[in-house]
Motif scaffolding. Structure first.
Motif, PDB file in Angstrom:
ATOM      1  N   ILE A 290      -5.774  -2.716  -1.032  1.00  0.00           N
ATOM      2  CA  ILE A 290      -5.056  -2.240  -2.222  1.00  0.00           C
ATOM      3  C   ILE A 290      -5.945  -1.303  -3.033  1.00  0.00           C
ATOM      4  CG2 ILE A 290      -4.011  -2.929  -4.430  1.00  0.00           C
ATOM      5  CD1 ILE A 290      -2.315  -3.801  -2.006  1.00  0.00           C
ATOM      6  N   ARG A 291      -7.201  -1.708  -3.253  1.00  0.00           N
ATOM      7  CA  ARG A 291      -8.111  -0.892  -4.073  1.00  0.00           C
ATOM      8  C   ARG A 291      -8.314   0.486  -3.455  1.00  0.00           C
ATOM      9  NH1 ARG A 291     -11.668  -5.907  -4.124  1.00  0.00           N
ATOM     10  NH2 ARG A 291     -10.839  -7.106  -5.870  1.00  0.00           N
TER      11      ARG A 291
ATOM     12  N   CYS B 213       0.844  -1.206   0.000  1.00  0.00           N
ATOM     13  CA  CYS B 213       0.000   0.000   0.000  1.00  0.00           C
ATOM     14  C   CYS B 213       0.877   1.253   0.000  1.00  0.00           C
ATOM     15  CB  CYS B 213      -0.945  -0.001   1.208  1.00  0.00           C
ATOM     16  SG  CYS B 213      -2.275  -1.212   1.065  1.00  0.00           S
ATOM     17  N   GLU B 214       1.923   1.243   0.837  1.00  0.00           N
ATOM     18  CA  GLU B 214       2.814   2.401   0.897  1.00  0.00           C
ATOM     19  C   GLU B 214       3.562   2.577  -0.430  1.00  0.00           C
ATOM     20  OE1 GLU B 214       2.704   4.709   2.922  1.00  0.00           O
ATOM     21  OE2 GLU B 214       4.436   5.794   2.098  1.00  0.00           O
ATOM     22  N   THR B 215       3.988   1.468  -1.007  1.00  0.00           N
ATOM     23  CA  THR B 215       4.706   1.513  -2.289  1.00  0.00           C
ATOM     24  C   THR B 215       3.809   2.084  -3.387  1.00  0.00           C
ATOM     25  OG1 THR B 215       5.922  -0.459  -1.596  1.00  0.00           O
ATOM     26  CG2 THR B 215       5.983   0.076  -3.940  1.00  0.00           C
ATOM     27  N   LEU B 216       2.561   1.640  -3.405  1.00  0.00           N
ATOM     28  CA  LEU B 216       1.634   2.087  -4.444  1.00  0.00           C
ATOM     29  C   LEU B 216       1.358   3.581  -4.311  1.00  0.00           C
ATOM     30  CD1 LEU B 216      -0.792  -0.972  -4.300  1.00  0.00           C
ATOM     31  CD2 LEU B 216       0.959  -0.504  -6.044  1.00  0.00           C
TER      32      LEU B 216
ATOM     33  N   GLY C  34       8.188   4.488   7.005  1.00  0.00           N
ATOM     34  CA  GLY C  34       8.746   4.919   5.715  1.00  0.00           C
ATOM     35  C   GLY C  34      10.261   4.824   5.653  1.00  0.00           C
ATOM     36  N   GLU C  35      10.897   4.487   6.769  1.00  0.00           N
ATOM     37  CA  GLU C  35      12.358   4.354   6.774  1.00  0.00           C
ATOM     38  C   GLU C  35      12.781   3.272   5.773  1.00  0.00           C
ATOM     39  OE1 GLU C  35      13.850   3.607  10.720  1.00  0.00           O
ATOM     40  OE2 GLU C  35      15.943   3.621  10.033  1.00  0.00           O
ATOM     41  N   GLY C  36      13.780   3.577   4.976  1.00  0.00           N
ATOM     42  CA  GLY C  36      14.298   2.589   4.024  1.00  0.00           C
ATOM     43  C   GLY C  36      13.488   2.482   2.741  1.00  0.00           C
TER      44      GLY C  36
ATOM     45  N   ALA D  58      15.359   3.091  -0.617  1.00  0.00           N
ATOM     46  CA  ALA D  58      16.171   1.982  -1.149  1.00  0.00           C
ATOM     47  C   ALA D  58      15.283   0.983  -1.891  1.00  0.00           C
ATOM     48  CB  ALA D  58      16.921   1.290  -0.014  1.00  0.00           C
ATOM     49  N   TRP D  59      14.131   0.708  -1.336  1.00  0.00           N
ATOM     50  CA  TRP D  59      13.170  -0.216  -1.954  1.00  0.00           C
ATOM     51  C   TRP D  59      12.661   0.356  -3.287  1.00  0.00           C
ATOM     52  CZ3 TRP D  59      10.828  -4.510  -3.092  1.00  0.00           C
ATOM     53  CH2 TRP D  59       9.457  -4.600  -3.314  1.00  0.00           C
TER      54      TRP D  59
END
Ligand SMILES: Nc1nc2c(ncn2[C@@H]2O[C@H](COP(=O)(O)OP(=O)(O)OP(=O)(O)O)[C@@H](O)[C@H]2O)c(=O)[nH]1
Ligand SMILES: [Mg+2]
Length: 262
Positions: free
Chosen positions: A125-126, A97-100, A249-251, A254-255
């Protein structure tokens, strides 16, 4: 009851080239039970090792053929496909979810969610605005290539985008099933213990990247990050490692950088 049969009497265990050294072999104590030492690597009551191998080869061959078909479609669409594997609750959906959210307006994304039951994760996700298909596997413990193939037909075209496949939370079975992904990404949270790569070596051997999640909890748990990485490299010397906290949100940079170049 003393039963040494499993230690000394392997009717089929003459050398078939599978007797490579396992890093944990030396830990085995007398009296421990080892059901994975036969040719098939597992034991099913009433079935011989050869029978088990024949069944496994048949199932995996069919799956591999479909996975190859999926991979062709993914390549045609220039779509990066990642298979996220982990124990239940390591933070796959939270990280996704954070990535999206971070990738919104930057790269088209789609998600396939695998769970035994519920559409809870697809709903999460939606809620980020990204299309998702939920697969419920019922009694099944992993996604297979056919399920992913069918789910792809429910998703909009995702040319040049990323398809994230969140596998069923399980560190065992998803290791064996190719879905057509480019990489398996193993997510391990710091509450699970740094021995996991040694206890479930197949998963970490199959993964290209290990994401150590929940690093915000490191002050509260005894988890030795260096030891965890060392353990993962013992089963897979090439595994890459990124440390993140999906909640703080740390790191994440890099991801996201890894995703950009994957
Ligand atoms: N402190 C902390 N908690 C996290 C982090 N990531 C996830 N969590 C929490 O861990 C729990 C499980 O997270 P999920 O994202 O549902 O885990 P999952 O791997 O998708 O779980 P399954 O789909 O059931 O296998 C939730 O309570 C999350 O809020 C993190 O980085 N730090
Ligand atoms: Mg989930």
């Amino acid at each position: 009851m003393e039963d040494h049969e499993h230690h000394h009497d392997h009717p089929h265990s003459h050398d078939h080239g599978h007797s490579h050294a396992h890093p944990h072999d030396h830990d085995h104590q007398q009296g421990d039970l080892h059901y994975g030492k036969g040719e098939a690597g597992l034991s099913v009551p009433g079935m011989g090792q050869r029978q088990l191998i024949a069944i496994e080869m048949d199932v995996l061959a069919k799956n591999n053929a479909l996975a190859a078909h999926n991979r062709e479609h993914f390549d045609e669409a220039a779509q990066l496909v990642l298979n996220l594997v982990s124990s239940p609750g390591s933070g796959k959906t939270t990280l996704l979810c954070e990535t999206l959210r971070q990738l919104a307006d930057k790269r088209p994304c789609a998600v396939i969610e695998g769970d035994q039951q519920t559409s809870a994760d697809a709903d999460r996700i939606r809620a980020t605005g990204v299309p998702a298909v939920q697969i419920n596997t019922g009694k099944g413990c992993h996604l297979d290539a056919k399920m992913v193939h069918d789910a792809c037909h429910q998703l909009p075209a995702n040319e040049g985008g990323i398809l994230f496949i969140e596998n069923v939370g399980n560190l065992v079975c998803p290791a064996s099933f190719d879905l057509g992904e480019k990489y398996k990404v193993a997510i391990l949270s710091v509450t699970e213990g740094e021995e996991k790569p040694l206890k479930y070596p197949d998963m970490f051997a199959a993964a290209h990247l290990m994401v150590i999640n929940k690093i915000d909890l490191l002050p509260y748990v005894s988890f030795d990050v260096a030891r965890c990485i060392e353990n993962a490299k013992r089963v897979n010397p090439y595994i890459q490692v990124i440390q993140v906290s999906a909640t703080t949100g740390e790191g994440m940079d890099a991801w996201l950088n890894w995703l950009a170049t994957a």
